[in-house]
Design a protein around this motif. Sequence first.
Motif, PDB file in Angstrom:
ATOM      1  N   LEU A 248       0.829  -1.208   0.000  1.00 36.44           N
ATOM      2  CA  LEU A 248       0.000   0.000   0.000  1.00 36.44           C
ATOM      3  C   LEU A 248       0.861   1.255   0.000  1.00 36.44           C
ATOM      4  O   LEU A 248       0.570   2.240  -0.697  1.00 36.44           O
ATOM      5  CB  LEU A 248      -0.925  -0.007   1.220  1.00 36.44           C
ATOM      6  N   ASN A 249       1.927   1.239   0.797  1.00 32.77           N
ATOM      7  CA  ASN A 249       2.810   2.403   0.870  1.00 32.77           C
ATOM      8  C   ASN A 249       3.493   2.645  -0.477  1.00 32.77           C
ATOM      9  O   ASN A 249       3.534   3.772  -0.977  1.00 32.77           O
ATOM     10  CB  ASN A 249       3.851   2.184   1.963  1.00 32.77           C
ATOM     11  N   MET A 250       4.013   1.581  -1.073  1.00 35.45           N
ATOM     12  CA  MET A 250       4.693   1.724  -2.365  1.00 35.45           C
ATOM     13  C   MET A 250       3.719   2.152  -3.451  1.00 35.45           C
ATOM     14  O   MET A 250       4.048   2.993  -4.305  1.00 35.45           O
ATOM     15  CB  MET A 250       5.374   0.407  -2.736  1.00 35.45           C
ATOM     16  N   LEU A 251       2.522   1.592  -3.427  1.00 37.82           N
ATOM     17  CA  LEU A 251       1.524   1.970  -4.428  1.00 37.82           C
ATOM     18  C   LEU A 251       1.149   3.439  -4.268  1.00 37.82           C
ATOM     19  O   LEU A 251       0.936   4.147  -5.266  1.00 37.82           O
ATOM     20  CB  LEU A 251       0.288   1.075  -4.298  1.00 37.82           C
ATOM     21  N   GLY A 252       1.067   3.912  -3.028  1.00 41.57           N
ATOM     22  CA  GLY A 252       0.809   5.330  -2.802  1.00 41.57           C
ATOM     23  C   GLY A 252       1.884   6.201  -3.418  1.00 41.57           C
ATOM     24  O   GLY A 252       1.594   7.239  -4.039  1.00 41.57           O
ATOM     25  N   ALA A 263      -5.889   9.089  -5.449  1.00 41.62           N
ATOM     26  CA  ALA A 263      -5.657   7.647  -5.345  1.00 41.62           C
ATOM     27  C   ALA A 263      -4.503   7.349  -4.398  1.00 41.62           C
ATOM     28  O   ALA A 263      -4.550   6.390  -3.613  1.00 41.62           O
ATOM     29  CB  ALA A 263      -5.374   7.060  -6.722  1.00 41.62           C
ATOM     30  N   ALA A 264      -3.466   8.173  -4.447  1.00 43.16           N
ATOM     31  CA  ALA A 264      -2.326   7.989  -3.546  1.00 43.16           C
ATOM     32  C   ALA A 264      -2.757   8.134  -2.094  1.00 43.16           C
ATOM     33  O   ALA A 264      -2.384   7.326  -1.229  1.00 43.16           O
ATOM     34  CB  ALA A 264      -1.238   9.006  -3.878  1.00 43.16           C
ATOM     35  N   ALA A 265      -3.558   9.162  -1.819  1.00 42.45           N
ATOM     36  CA  ALA A 265      -4.010   9.388  -0.442  1.00 42.45           C
ATOM     37  C   ALA A 265      -4.856   8.221   0.057  1.00 42.45           C
ATOM     38  O   ALA A 265      -4.749   7.822   1.225  1.00 42.45           O
ATOM     39  CB  ALA A 265      -4.785  10.699  -0.361  1.00 42.45           C
ATOM     40  N   ARG A 266      -5.679   7.659  -0.810  1.00 41.26           N
ATOM     41  CA  ARG A 266      -6.495   6.511  -0.389  1.00 41.26           C
ATOM     42  C   ARG A 266      -5.612   5.314  -0.036  1.00 41.26           C
ATOM     43  O   ARG A 266      -5.839   4.636   0.971  1.00 41.26           O
ATOM     44  CB  ARG A 266      -7.493   6.145  -1.499  1.00 41.26           C
ATOM     45  N   CYS A 267      -4.624   5.056  -0.858  1.00 39.16           N
ATOM     46  CA  CYS A 267      -3.703   3.935  -0.573  1.00 39.16           C
ATOM     47  C   CYS A 267      -2.977   4.153   0.747  1.00 39.16           C
ATOM     48  O   CYS A 267      -2.867   3.241   1.579  1.00 39.16           O
ATOM     49  CB  CYS A 267      -2.666   3.805  -1.691  1.00 39.16           C
ATOM     50  N   LEU A 268      -2.468   5.353   0.930  1.00 38.83           N
ATOM     51  CA  LEU A 268      -1.651   5.630   2.105  1.00 38.83           C
ATOM     52  C   LEU A 268      -2.501   5.704   3.373  1.00 38.83           C
ATOM     53  O   LEU A 268      -2.039   5.329   4.461  1.00 38.83           O
ATOM     54  CB  LEU A 268      -0.869   6.928   1.883  1.00 38.83           C
ATOM     55  N   THR A 287       7.264   6.132   7.641  1.00 43.57           N
ATOM     56  CA  THR A 287       7.314   6.376   6.198  1.00 43.57           C
ATOM     57  C   THR A 287       5.920   6.572   5.628  1.00 43.57           C
ATOM     58  O   THR A 287       5.695   7.455   4.778  1.00 43.57           O
ATOM     59  CB  THR A 287       8.006   5.199   5.499  1.00 43.57           C
ATOM     60  N   CYS A 288       4.975   5.761   6.082  1.00 43.01           N
ATOM     61  CA  CYS A 288       3.602   5.877   5.605  1.00 43.01           C
ATOM     62  C   CYS A 288       3.025   7.253   5.923  1.00 43.01           C
ATOM     63  O   CYS A 288       2.427   7.902   5.058  1.00 43.01           O
ATOM     64  CB  CYS A 288       2.755   4.772   6.236  1.00 43.01           C
ATOM     65  N   LEU A 289       3.197   7.710   7.162  1.00 38.81           N
ATOM     66  CA  LEU A 289       2.672   9.017   7.552  1.00 38.81           C
ATOM     67  C   LEU A 289       3.333  10.144   6.761  1.00 38.81           C
ATOM     68  O   LEU A 289       2.679  11.112   6.361  1.00 38.81           O
ATOM     69  CB  LEU A 289       2.876   9.233   9.048  1.00 38.81           C
ATOM     70  N   THR A 290       4.634  10.014   6.533  1.00 38.29           N
ATOM     71  CA  THR A 290       5.347  11.031   5.750  1.00 38.29           C
ATOM     72  C   THR A 290       4.806  11.095   4.330  1.00 38.29           C
ATOM     73  O   THR A 290       4.532  12.181   3.795  1.00 38.29           O
ATOM     74  CB  THR A 290       6.853  10.718   5.719  1.00 38.29           C
ATOM     75  N   ASN A 291       4.647   9.941   3.699  1.00 37.19           N
ATOM     76  CA  ASN A 291       4.124   9.926   2.328  1.00 37.19           C
ATOM     77  C   ASN A 291       2.687  10.442   2.267  1.00 37.19           C
ATOM     78  O   ASN A 291       2.312  11.155   1.327  1.00 37.19           O
ATOM     79  CB  ASN A 291       4.202   8.507   1.769  1.00 37.19           C
TER      80      ASN A 291
END
Length: 445
Positions: A248-252, A263-268, A287-291
């Motif tokens: 999910l993080n990489m897809l974001g 779409a990125a925000a939904r993944c993350l 990392t997830c929160l940063t992205n």
Amino acid sequence: MTDTADFLSPEAIVQAVRAIEADSPLSVEVLCMAVMLAPEPLPLDFALTLDGASHNPALLNPAAAIFAVAATLDPVLNSGFMEQDLATDTLSVPGHVRRALRESMTPEQARDWASRAMYALNLVLPDVDQEIWDRVDFLLPHVRACADLVRELGVNTAAANRVLHQTGYALHMQDRNEEAVPFVEAALNVDVAVKGEMHPEIAGDYEGLGMVCLAAGLLEKAAGALERSLQVYEAVFTENNPAMAPVLNMLGVVRMRLGEFDAAARCLERCRVVLEAGAPDDPALATCLTNLAHAREALGQQAEARVLAEAALPLMEDLAGPESPVLLELLYLLARLHLANGDADRAEQAHDRAVRVATGAFGPDTVMTSRALCLRGLFLDTVGRRDEALEGFRGGLAVLQGELSLGPDTPDEALDLCVDLLERVRDHDGLRELAHAALHQVVSR
């Protein structure tokens, strides 16, 4: 000595090889395996991978290896069906011998010899973590032949999977990602053929393919692989399993690079939910929160982005240390968000800390420190402190114009920074002139 093979017809070559096989099956096995791979030479130890060959001691002793190969291959070497180069420790098969033997094989025989050849190739291919890149490069033609055999003959084996997988990731670890993608994808296809599509390890294979495609800049292909990884994870695991978080993080990240910020925000956001529910202590949460903060910023949601970035900072500090260069991009993000939310003091504190971290981690005369100084100068100009801004910006550019100490790639990195700074200072007359001057000096140097 004249090689017998030079004067034989294809039919006579096949008959002679069959006669040799009756007395020396191991030598013919090496010959037929080599015929299935590329025309390029094979390493000497390819001939020492056979059950029944005296290969174990020989592999530890190069001199013994030569004698072991000679003992195994004498009949085919003496007849000219194989050639040994003692200067390079390699074996090869003359082209007319290759053609004669390949054309004589039934489809079933070809698949059998292809399977054996892949098994032997697997044994001489080093592990990725051994970092024997020259060996991998030497074997690349044969790995490509392996991929062709998988595709043309349907030879899907564990050995074929490892050969393709190891080669792909060896190339990836050398940043040769465009070369790596076909091998990683071919390895995945073998794994699917062996295990079926809905298998936990297949989800990991798609995740790995997505990672390599992202590194290669193949964003649409990366997105497709990561989406498929999620589908498999969702089918075989429980809801919100932590194993899904890296995908999910990489897809974001991929969606952001494609400019698909919703779409990125939904993944993350989903990544965040998965981690907070199943693995709240996982370092990946930082990392997830940063992205996610970056995605929210791109969507114009600065207040939400600042909350996320502030939550990510202590997690990143615990993970990497308070003076780690890993913090730099997060500090720049926080500086922008504090300024956007009207808190210039905290924005300045973030820039000051970024300068300190960059200087401490990389040294004063590096591109990373120059960037930190220039971004701080640009911030000061934005808040109306023009004299300080010019001084700071000039100091940062002086680093670029002086003798840099980051390494052989510094000129390219300096040029990239100058171009980035010119884009940022289009509406700042004094700073733009300084950036133009720095760019000209970097280019001329």
